[in-house]
Design an enzyme around this catalytic site. Structure first.
Site, PDB file in Angstrom:
ATOM      1  N   ARG A   1       0.772  -1.235  -0.182  1.00 11.29           N
ATOM      2  CA  ARG A   1       0.142  -0.213  -0.331  1.00 11.29           C
ATOM      3  C   ARG A   1       1.035   1.247   0.354  1.00 11.29           C
ATOM      4  O   ARG A   1       0.829   2.017  -0.447  1.00 11.29           O
ATOM      5  CB  ARG A   1      -0.788   0.002   1.368  1.00 11.29           C
ATOM      6  CG  ARG A   1      -2.000  -0.483   0.754  1.00 11.29           C
ATOM      7  CD  ARG A   1      -2.604  -1.757   2.552  1.00 11.29           C
ATOM      8  NE  ARG A   1      -1.704  -2.496   2.698  1.00 11.29           N
ATOM      9  CZ  ARG A   1      -1.330  -3.519   2.174  1.00 11.29           C
ATOM     10  NH1 ARG A   1      -2.919  -3.831   1.534  1.00 11.29           N
ATOM     11  NH2 ARG A   1      -0.841  -4.547   2.474  1.00 11.29           N
ATOM     12  N   THR A   2       2.038   1.152   1.295  1.00 15.42           N
ATOM     13  CA  THR A   2       2.270   2.513   1.287  1.00 15.42           C
ATOM     14  C   THR A   2       3.448   2.713   0.149  1.00 15.42           C
ATOM     15  O   THR A   2       3.140   4.164  -0.765  1.00 15.42           O
ATOM     16  CB  THR A   2       3.484   2.497   2.246  1.00 15.42           C
ATOM     17  OG1 THR A   2       2.505   2.115   4.314  1.00 15.42           O
ATOM     18  CG2 THR A   2       3.818   3.824   2.628  1.00 15.42           C
TER      19      THR A   2
ATOM     20  N   ARG B   1      11.140   3.589   3.503  1.00 14.75           N
ATOM     21  CA  ARG B   1      10.080   2.687   4.758  1.00 14.75           C
ATOM     22  C   ARG B   1      11.988   1.355   5.441  1.00 14.75           C
ATOM     23  O   ARG B   1      13.117   1.464   4.702  1.00 14.75           O
ATOM     24  CB  ARG B   1      10.017   1.730   4.029  1.00 14.75           C
ATOM     25  CG  ARG B   1       9.529   0.795   5.280  1.00 14.75           C
ATOM     26  CD  ARG B   1       8.473   0.228   4.523  1.00 14.75           C
ATOM     27  NE  ARG B   1       7.009   0.331   5.161  1.00 14.75           N
ATOM     28  CZ  ARG B   1       5.729   0.261   5.165  1.00 14.75           C
ATOM     29  NH1 ARG B   1       5.505  -1.178   4.346  1.00 14.75           N
ATOM     30  NH2 ARG B   1       4.343   0.633   5.500  1.00 14.75           N
TER      31      ARG B   1
ATOM     32  N   LYS C   1      26.439  -3.641  -0.300  1.00 12.52           N
ATOM     33  CA  LYS C   1      27.939  -3.595  -0.226  1.00 12.52           C
ATOM     34  C   LYS C   1      27.767  -2.588   1.388  1.00 12.52           C
ATOM     35  O   LYS C   1      29.560  -2.552   1.161  1.00 12.52           O
ATOM     36  CB  LYS C   1      28.305  -2.034  -0.979  1.00 12.52           C
ATOM     37  CG  LYS C   1      28.627  -3.042  -2.543  1.00 12.52           C
ATOM     38  CD  LYS C   1      28.216  -1.962  -3.462  1.00 12.52           C
ATOM     39  CE  LYS C   1      27.893  -2.051  -4.254  1.00 12.52           C
ATOM     40  NZ  LYS C   1      28.077  -0.473  -5.750  1.00 12.52           N
TER      41      LYS C   1
ATOM     42  N   HIS D   1       4.760   5.499  11.893  1.00 14.40           N
ATOM     43  CA  HIS D   1       4.189   5.592  10.237  1.00 14.40           C
ATOM     44  C   HIS D   1       3.159   7.062  10.187  1.00 14.40           C
ATOM     45  O   HIS D   1       1.731   6.637   9.883  1.00 14.40           O
ATOM     46  CB  HIS D   1       2.796   4.242   9.968  1.00 14.40           C
ATOM     47  CG  HIS D   1       3.108   3.801   8.689  1.00 14.40           C
ATOM     48  ND1 HIS D   1       3.204   5.319   7.220  1.00 14.40           N
ATOM     49  CD2 HIS D   1       2.774   2.594   8.448  1.00 14.40           C
ATOM     50  CE1 HIS D   1       3.301   4.360   6.201  1.00 14.40           C
ATOM     51  NE2 HIS D   1       2.669   2.825   7.378  1.00 14.40           N
TER      52      HIS D   1
HETATM   53  N1   CP Z   1      -0.625   0.158   5.993  1.00 14.91           N
HETATM   54  C1   CP Z   1       1.491  -0.382   5.715  1.00 14.91           C
HETATM   55  O1   CP Z   1       1.793   0.309   5.772  1.00 14.91           O
HETATM   56  O2   CP Z   1       0.777  -1.336   4.318  1.00 14.91           O
HETATM   57  P1   CP Z   1       2.210  -2.090   3.549  1.00 14.91           P
HETATM   58  O3   CP Z   1       2.601  -2.046   4.469  1.00 14.91           O
HETATM   59  O4   CP Z   1       1.749  -2.664   2.267  1.00 14.91           O
HETATM   60  O5   CP Z   1       2.530  -0.431   2.629  1.00 14.91           O
END
Ligand code: CP
Length: 315
Positions: free
Chosen positions: A62-63, A113, A92, A141
């Protein structure tokens, strides 16, 4: 109607935490996201000529896709490392700071991320362009939290005086930490923390929530709490954050929403989940109109369009 696409929004450098979003900014971003949802064409050229890097050291559906789609829909372009741990020079041994410092020379913004709590803040310290936290381990998040707020407002019509049950893995779940911090901006927020003691919310966020006037209550039994909620925010037990498979197996399946449990959720309430889900929401629940989690995922697109426009768009 006010032209929220063109309306000025106060801009900060980075979005590493929900703590970077004050009430004024939230109040600007939510209607801006609403306008992005209803009139996406108005913003089709806002980020023309800009490039976004998505650096993902952990998996995502999603993100990453919603950020990349948002950037493309705003007229910008995307450079993506979907598996930065193995496909960037991290393989590396390059430090996160060095990678971000260099990537920042090529792009106008970075969505990151990373498995380590605090990684987004560290990256922000090394970057000359905005860094957006797309999840840092068990830390935060914040863009998920903003789309969660947007969803609650869309579904229930308000953000104040809500009783929200946060359920599942509150110790490792970054979405609940970030959502709690955003809900703290709204009067009358009550959070029911539905988890066994070993998965409960950590003290740092609890202290900040209490200081902000949020009422907190621990409730290990979902069945005891569900009947009094406006929102049930269910989360996955984060297997990847446990130190041993045995520790995960001890808590797996402790908190499950199925059609029988849904009978106890009030008719006007909603069930949310940041997704992905495993077995903590039975697929048979999906047809219930109170199951808002796929609508919630859809909201990721306009909310992330609003965030990108805020951080990268014309002033
Ligand atoms: N909700 C969420 O962060 O989903 P993903 O891990 O698929 O990005």
């Amino acid at each position: 109607m006010r032209d929220v696409i063109a309306a000025p929004v106060r801009r900060s450098g980075h979005l590493a935490s929900s703590r970077d979003l004050d009430r004024t900014t939230i109040d600007d971003l939510l209607p801006r996201a609403g306008r992005m949802a209803t009139h996406p064409g108005e913003a089709a050229h806002r980020l023309q000529g800009k490039i976004l890097a998505t650096l993902f050291y952990e998996p995502s559906t999603r993100t990453r896709f919603s950020f990349e789609s948002a950037m493309l829909r705003l007229g910008g372009q995307v450079l993506s490392a979907a598996d930065a741990m193995s496909e960037s020079s991290a393989a590396k041994g390059e430090t996160l700071e060095d990678t971000v410092r260099v990537v920042a020379e090529y792009v106008d913004g970075i969505v990151l991320r990373h498995p380590e709590k605090g990684a987004a803040r560290r990256a922000a310290g090394a970057s000359r362009v905005p860094v957006i936290n797309a999840g840092d381990g068990a830390g935060e998040h914040p863009t998920q939290a903003l789309l969660d707020l947007f969803t609650i407002q869309q579904e229930l019509g308000r953000l104040d005086h809500l009783r929200v049950g946060l359920a599942g893995d509150l110790r490792h779940g970054r979405t609940v930490r970030s959502l709690g911090l955003l809900l703290a901006h709204f009067p009358g927020t009550e959070l029911i923390l539905i988890a066994p003691p070993e998965l409960q919310l950590e003290a740092d966020v609890r202290d900040q929530l209490r200081e902000a006037g949020v009422t907190l209550r621990d409730e290990p039994d979902l069945g005891e709490a569900i009947g009094e909620l406006d929102v049930l925010y269910q989360t996955r037990i984060q297997r990847e954050r446990f130190t041993s498979p045995a520790a995960y197996e001890r808590v797996r399946g402790i908190c499950v929403v199925d059609p029988v449990m849904m009978r106890r959720l009030p008719p006007g309430a909603i069930l949310m989940h940041p997704l992905p889900r495993l077995d903590e929401i039975a697929p048979a629940v999906d047809a219930d109109p109170r199951a808002a989690y796929f609508r919630q995922a859809r909201n990721g697109l306009p909310v992330r369009m609003a965030i990108l426009d805020w951080l990268l768009g014309p002033a």
